[in-house]
Design an enzyme around this catalytic site. Sequence first.
Site, PDB file in Angstrom:
ATOM      1  N   ASN A  89       0.859  -1.180   0.000  1.00  0.00           N
ATOM      2  CA  ASN A  89       0.000   0.000   0.000  1.00  0.00           C
ATOM      3  C   ASN A  89       0.900   1.237   0.000  1.00  0.00           C
ATOM      4  OD1 ASN A  89      -2.349  -1.596   0.196  1.00  0.00           O
ATOM      5  ND2 ASN A  89      -2.099  -1.750   2.430  1.00  0.00           N
ATOM      6  N   GLN A  96      -2.224   2.728   3.196  1.00  0.00           N
ATOM      7  CA  GLN A  96      -1.007   2.654   4.015  1.00  0.00           C
ATOM      8  C   GLN A  96      -1.235   3.356   5.344  1.00  0.00           C
ATOM      9  OE1 GLN A  96       2.599   4.130   2.152  1.00  0.00           O
ATOM     10  NE2 GLN A  96       3.887   3.371   3.845  1.00  0.00           N
ATOM     11  N   HIS A 102       6.685  -1.719   3.609  1.00  0.00           N
ATOM     12  CA  HIS A 102       6.518  -3.133   3.970  1.00  0.00           C
ATOM     13  C   HIS A 102       5.710  -3.820   2.892  1.00  0.00           C
ATOM     14  CE1 HIS A 102       3.370  -0.679   5.787  1.00  0.00           C
ATOM     15  NE2 HIS A 102       2.528  -1.693   5.608  1.00  0.00           N
TER      16      HIS A 102
HETATM   17  P1  5GP Z   1      -0.450  -0.757   5.923  1.00  0.00           P
HETATM   18  O1  5GP Z   1      -1.859  -0.391   6.305  1.00  0.00           O
HETATM   19  O2  5GP Z   1       0.513   0.364   6.289  1.00  0.00           O
HETATM   20  O3  5GP Z   1      -0.253  -1.244   4.524  1.00  0.00           O
HETATM   21  O4  5GP Z   1      -0.072  -2.010   6.807  1.00  0.00           O
HETATM   22  C1  5GP Z   1       0.270  -1.879   8.157  1.00  0.00           C
HETATM   23  C2  5GP Z   1       0.043  -3.229   8.786  1.00  0.00           C
HETATM   24  O5  5GP Z   1       0.705  -3.243  10.024  1.00  0.00           O
HETATM   25  C3  5GP Z   1      -1.432  -3.530   9.051  1.00  0.00           C
HETATM   26  O6  5GP Z   1      -1.817  -4.725   8.367  1.00  0.00           O
HETATM   27  C4  5GP Z   1      -1.498  -3.666  10.565  1.00  0.00           C
HETATM   28  O7  5GP Z   1      -2.374  -4.690  10.979  1.00  0.00           O
HETATM   29  C5  5GP Z   1      -0.063  -3.962  10.930  1.00  0.00           C
HETATM   30  N1  5GP Z   1       0.320  -3.498  12.252  1.00  0.00           N
HETATM   31  C6  5GP Z   1      -0.024  -2.306  12.833  1.00  0.00           C
HETATM   32  N2  5GP Z   1       0.542  -2.208  14.045  1.00  0.00           N
HETATM   33  C7  5GP Z   1       1.246  -3.361  14.231  1.00  0.00           C
HETATM   34  C8  5GP Z   1       2.043  -3.832  15.317  1.00  0.00           C
HETATM   35  O8  5GP Z   1       2.227  -3.188  16.342  1.00  0.00           O
HETATM   36  N3  5GP Z   1       2.616  -5.060  15.158  1.00  0.00           N
HETATM   37  C9  5GP Z   1       2.448  -5.816  14.016  1.00  0.00           C
HETATM   38  N4  5GP Z   1       3.054  -7.007  13.983  1.00  0.00           N
HETATM   39  N5  5GP Z   1       1.699  -5.386  12.976  1.00  0.00           N
HETATM   40  C10 5GP Z   1       1.109  -4.173  13.094  1.00  0.00           C
END
Ligand code: 5GP
Length: 116
Positions: A89, A96, A102
């Site tokens: 994302n 994101q 990531h």
């Molecule tokens: P994004 O929304 O930025 O593409 O993905 C961020 C991801 O990080 C989400 O799927 C969310 O569930 C995950 N995430 C958020 N906070 C934490 C955390 O403290 N630990 C872990 N392992 N994953 C997290």
Amino acid sequence: MSQTTKTLFQRIIDRELPASFVHEDEHCVVIKDINPGAPLHLLVVPRKPIARLIDTTAEDQALLGHLLLVANKVARDAGHGEAYRIAINNGAAAGQSVFHLHLHVLAGRPLKWPPG
Ligand code: 5GP
């Protein structure tokens, strides 16, 4: 980098916050997503704190290739080498929420296309 400017994932990489690690090497770590969207939901996170995919440059070419190869490895090691999805994302409007690059690795259920 001071603690206040570290990203959430940088703090996980630095072991200041807990996470479930499934892979680690000199360039990246792989952790389990805290809120999984599929039976397998891993996050491949470079140690280099690049905010978004759009912020990468030619200098990151080898790193980006490495992240894909690690995504392959962890999907295969988890028994999902035949069917998995990698998602990135880029930007808040694209979903994101953590501004440290990531790759999501999702598997273990039917994955519809296009994603929502
Ligand atoms: P994004 O929304 O930025 O593409 O993905 C961020 C991801 O990080 C989400 O799927 C969310 O569930 C995950 N995430 C958020 N906070 C934490 C955390 O403290 N630990 C872990 N392992 N994953 C997290």
